[in-house]
Design a protein around this motif. Sequence first.
Motif, short mmCIF file in Angstrom:
data_model
loop_
_atom_site.label_atom_id
_atom_site.label_comp_id
_atom_site.label_asym_id
_atom_site.label_seq_id
_atom_site.Cartn_x
_atom_site.Cartn_y
_atom_site.Cartn_z
N GLY A 302 0.81 -1.21 0.00
CA GLY A 302 0.00 0.00 0.00
C GLY A 302 0.85 1.26 0.00
O GLY A 302 1.80 1.40 -0.79
N VAL A 303 0.52 2.17 0.91
CA VAL A 303 1.17 3.48 0.94
C VAL A 303 2.30 3.56 1.96
O VAL A 303 2.97 4.59 2.06
N MET A 304 2.51 2.48 2.73
CA MET A 304 3.50 2.55 3.81
C MET A 304 4.92 2.80 3.31
O MET A 304 5.66 3.57 3.94
N GLY A 348 14.91 4.72 -4.67
CA GLY A 348 15.67 3.72 -3.93
C GLY A 348 15.04 3.39 -2.58
O GLY A 348 14.92 2.22 -2.21
N LEU A 349 14.63 4.42 -1.84
CA LEU A 349 14.01 4.18 -0.54
C LEU A 349 12.66 3.48 -0.68
O LEU A 349 12.32 2.59 0.11
N PHE A 353 11.88 -0.16 1.05
CA PHE A 353 10.81 -0.35 2.01
C PHE A 353 9.69 -1.23 1.45
O PHE A 353 9.03 -1.95 2.20
N ASN A 354 9.47 -1.18 0.15
CA ASN A 354 8.47 -2.06 -0.45
C ASN A 354 8.90 -3.53 -0.32
O ASN A 354 8.09 -4.39 0.06
N SER A 399 7.10 -7.94 -5.45
CA SER A 399 7.69 -6.73 -4.88
C SER A 399 8.42 -5.92 -5.94
O SER A 399 8.43 -4.69 -5.89
N VAL A 400 9.03 -6.61 -6.93
CA VAL A 400 9.67 -5.88 -8.03
C VAL A 400 8.64 -5.11 -8.84
O VAL A 400 8.83 -3.93 -9.18
#
Length: 469
Positions: A302-304, A348-349, A353-354, A399-400
């Motif tokens: 999501g948005v986290m 990158g961040l 985190f994702n 995740s990619v």
Amino acid sequence: MATTSTLPLRMRATRTARRPPCAVFCRRKTSRCVRSIVSRSSRGGGSGASVDDFFSGSLPGKLGTLALLLLVSRVGVYIPLSGVDREAFAQTLQQGSLLGYVDTLAGGSISKVGLFSLGIVPYINSSIIFQLLASVFDGLKKLQKEEGEAGRRKFQQYQRYGALGFAVIQAVGQCVYLRPYVENFDIAWLASSSIALTAGAMILMYIGEQISELKLGNGTSLLIFANICSSLPTSLGQTFEQAQTQGDASIFGFVFAFVISTLGIVYVQEAERKIPINYASRYRAGGLDKTSYLPFKVNSTGVMPIIFSSSLMSAPVALARFTNADALKSFAQVLYPGGPLYLPVSIGLIAFFNYFYTFLQLDPKDVAEQLKRQGASIPGIRPGRSTEVYLGDTLERMSVLGSIFLASLAAAPAIVENVTKLSSFRGFAGTSLLIMVGVATDTARRVRSELLMQQYDRIDNLYDENNKF
């Protein structure tokens, strides 16, 4: 013969005494009500709920409580600190900096120098730190996942303590940064203002927890959603003002990009990979095994990741405000939206985190063990280690895809700005749009679930009333 003939009569009399005629009517009425409720819930997957269904349960009270808590979170923004030239400080933020983007996520609370100026950022920073520590230290990991509700409450209490520490540091840093705009800067003003800002951050943290307990969405995300929506009219007004000088083509291009981005976000947020599941104890005649699957969303986090990355990117700004060092000011300047390092660092961040948050939510080892205990298996995959490897590879690929999607959103504002020459939405950015759409769709989904649960509760109540007879 008399005995055998009277015994059935006594039995029939006893049964009749235990079940009066009104019970037969209640059973028939119950069955008719159940059929009507189920038929309404089956139309459109529960979307056929009537107004009576909406007001018959606890959902209106939850929505009212949610609106009240969000209103309180916005009222605190307009309670100003004393002795600060807020207009001059707001003009400084409008010159373009990462702090202006953080001010957008905080709903303008930083520029207004209000009681809730720190926003929910201290709690987010504490959550990031403890989530990272839990992946390193086994004690925290067991406390979070293996010790049940008591362990989770203790872990959450540690996060609260960390949020308090971050709030104190950020409150002192913000007060020191406000020194040029304060009429009478002294120790008394610094102490009182720091205490007020810290108390405001703790109040917001409490409000977020109360919102989460309503089960209508994540409290942190809903607070940020309300902040972004509050700053949206100002951003729209500035955009249309710039469009008058640039021409109609620029505003049409902006609206087109806005609509396409929104549709893309909705599509990706709802997309999922369904992995079929077979249960050894289920019969094929019932068809249950054909409908069982394990859903993996393309953007399961999501948005986290965006919230976490935005909070980390605001750290150099906070340090520069606290230390007043020229090197940190220069570094923070290149991180603001439109700066040379903003896009690569942000992408990158977000990707990190994702990936991290995806495996934090779904541990392939735990999922494989749960499937094995339940007698379930993935077709063509052996239970145990093979299932764990398969799920891990699937999560990595998902995740990619999620990282590519989030990175595209992070890069979209810069592309739109170069094409349309409109920079007033720079602080809003595509990540803010993802937060708005993601939180809105998640809340709508939870509201539909609450409506469906209310209909099932009505069925249970009807059966309970019938059992009284």
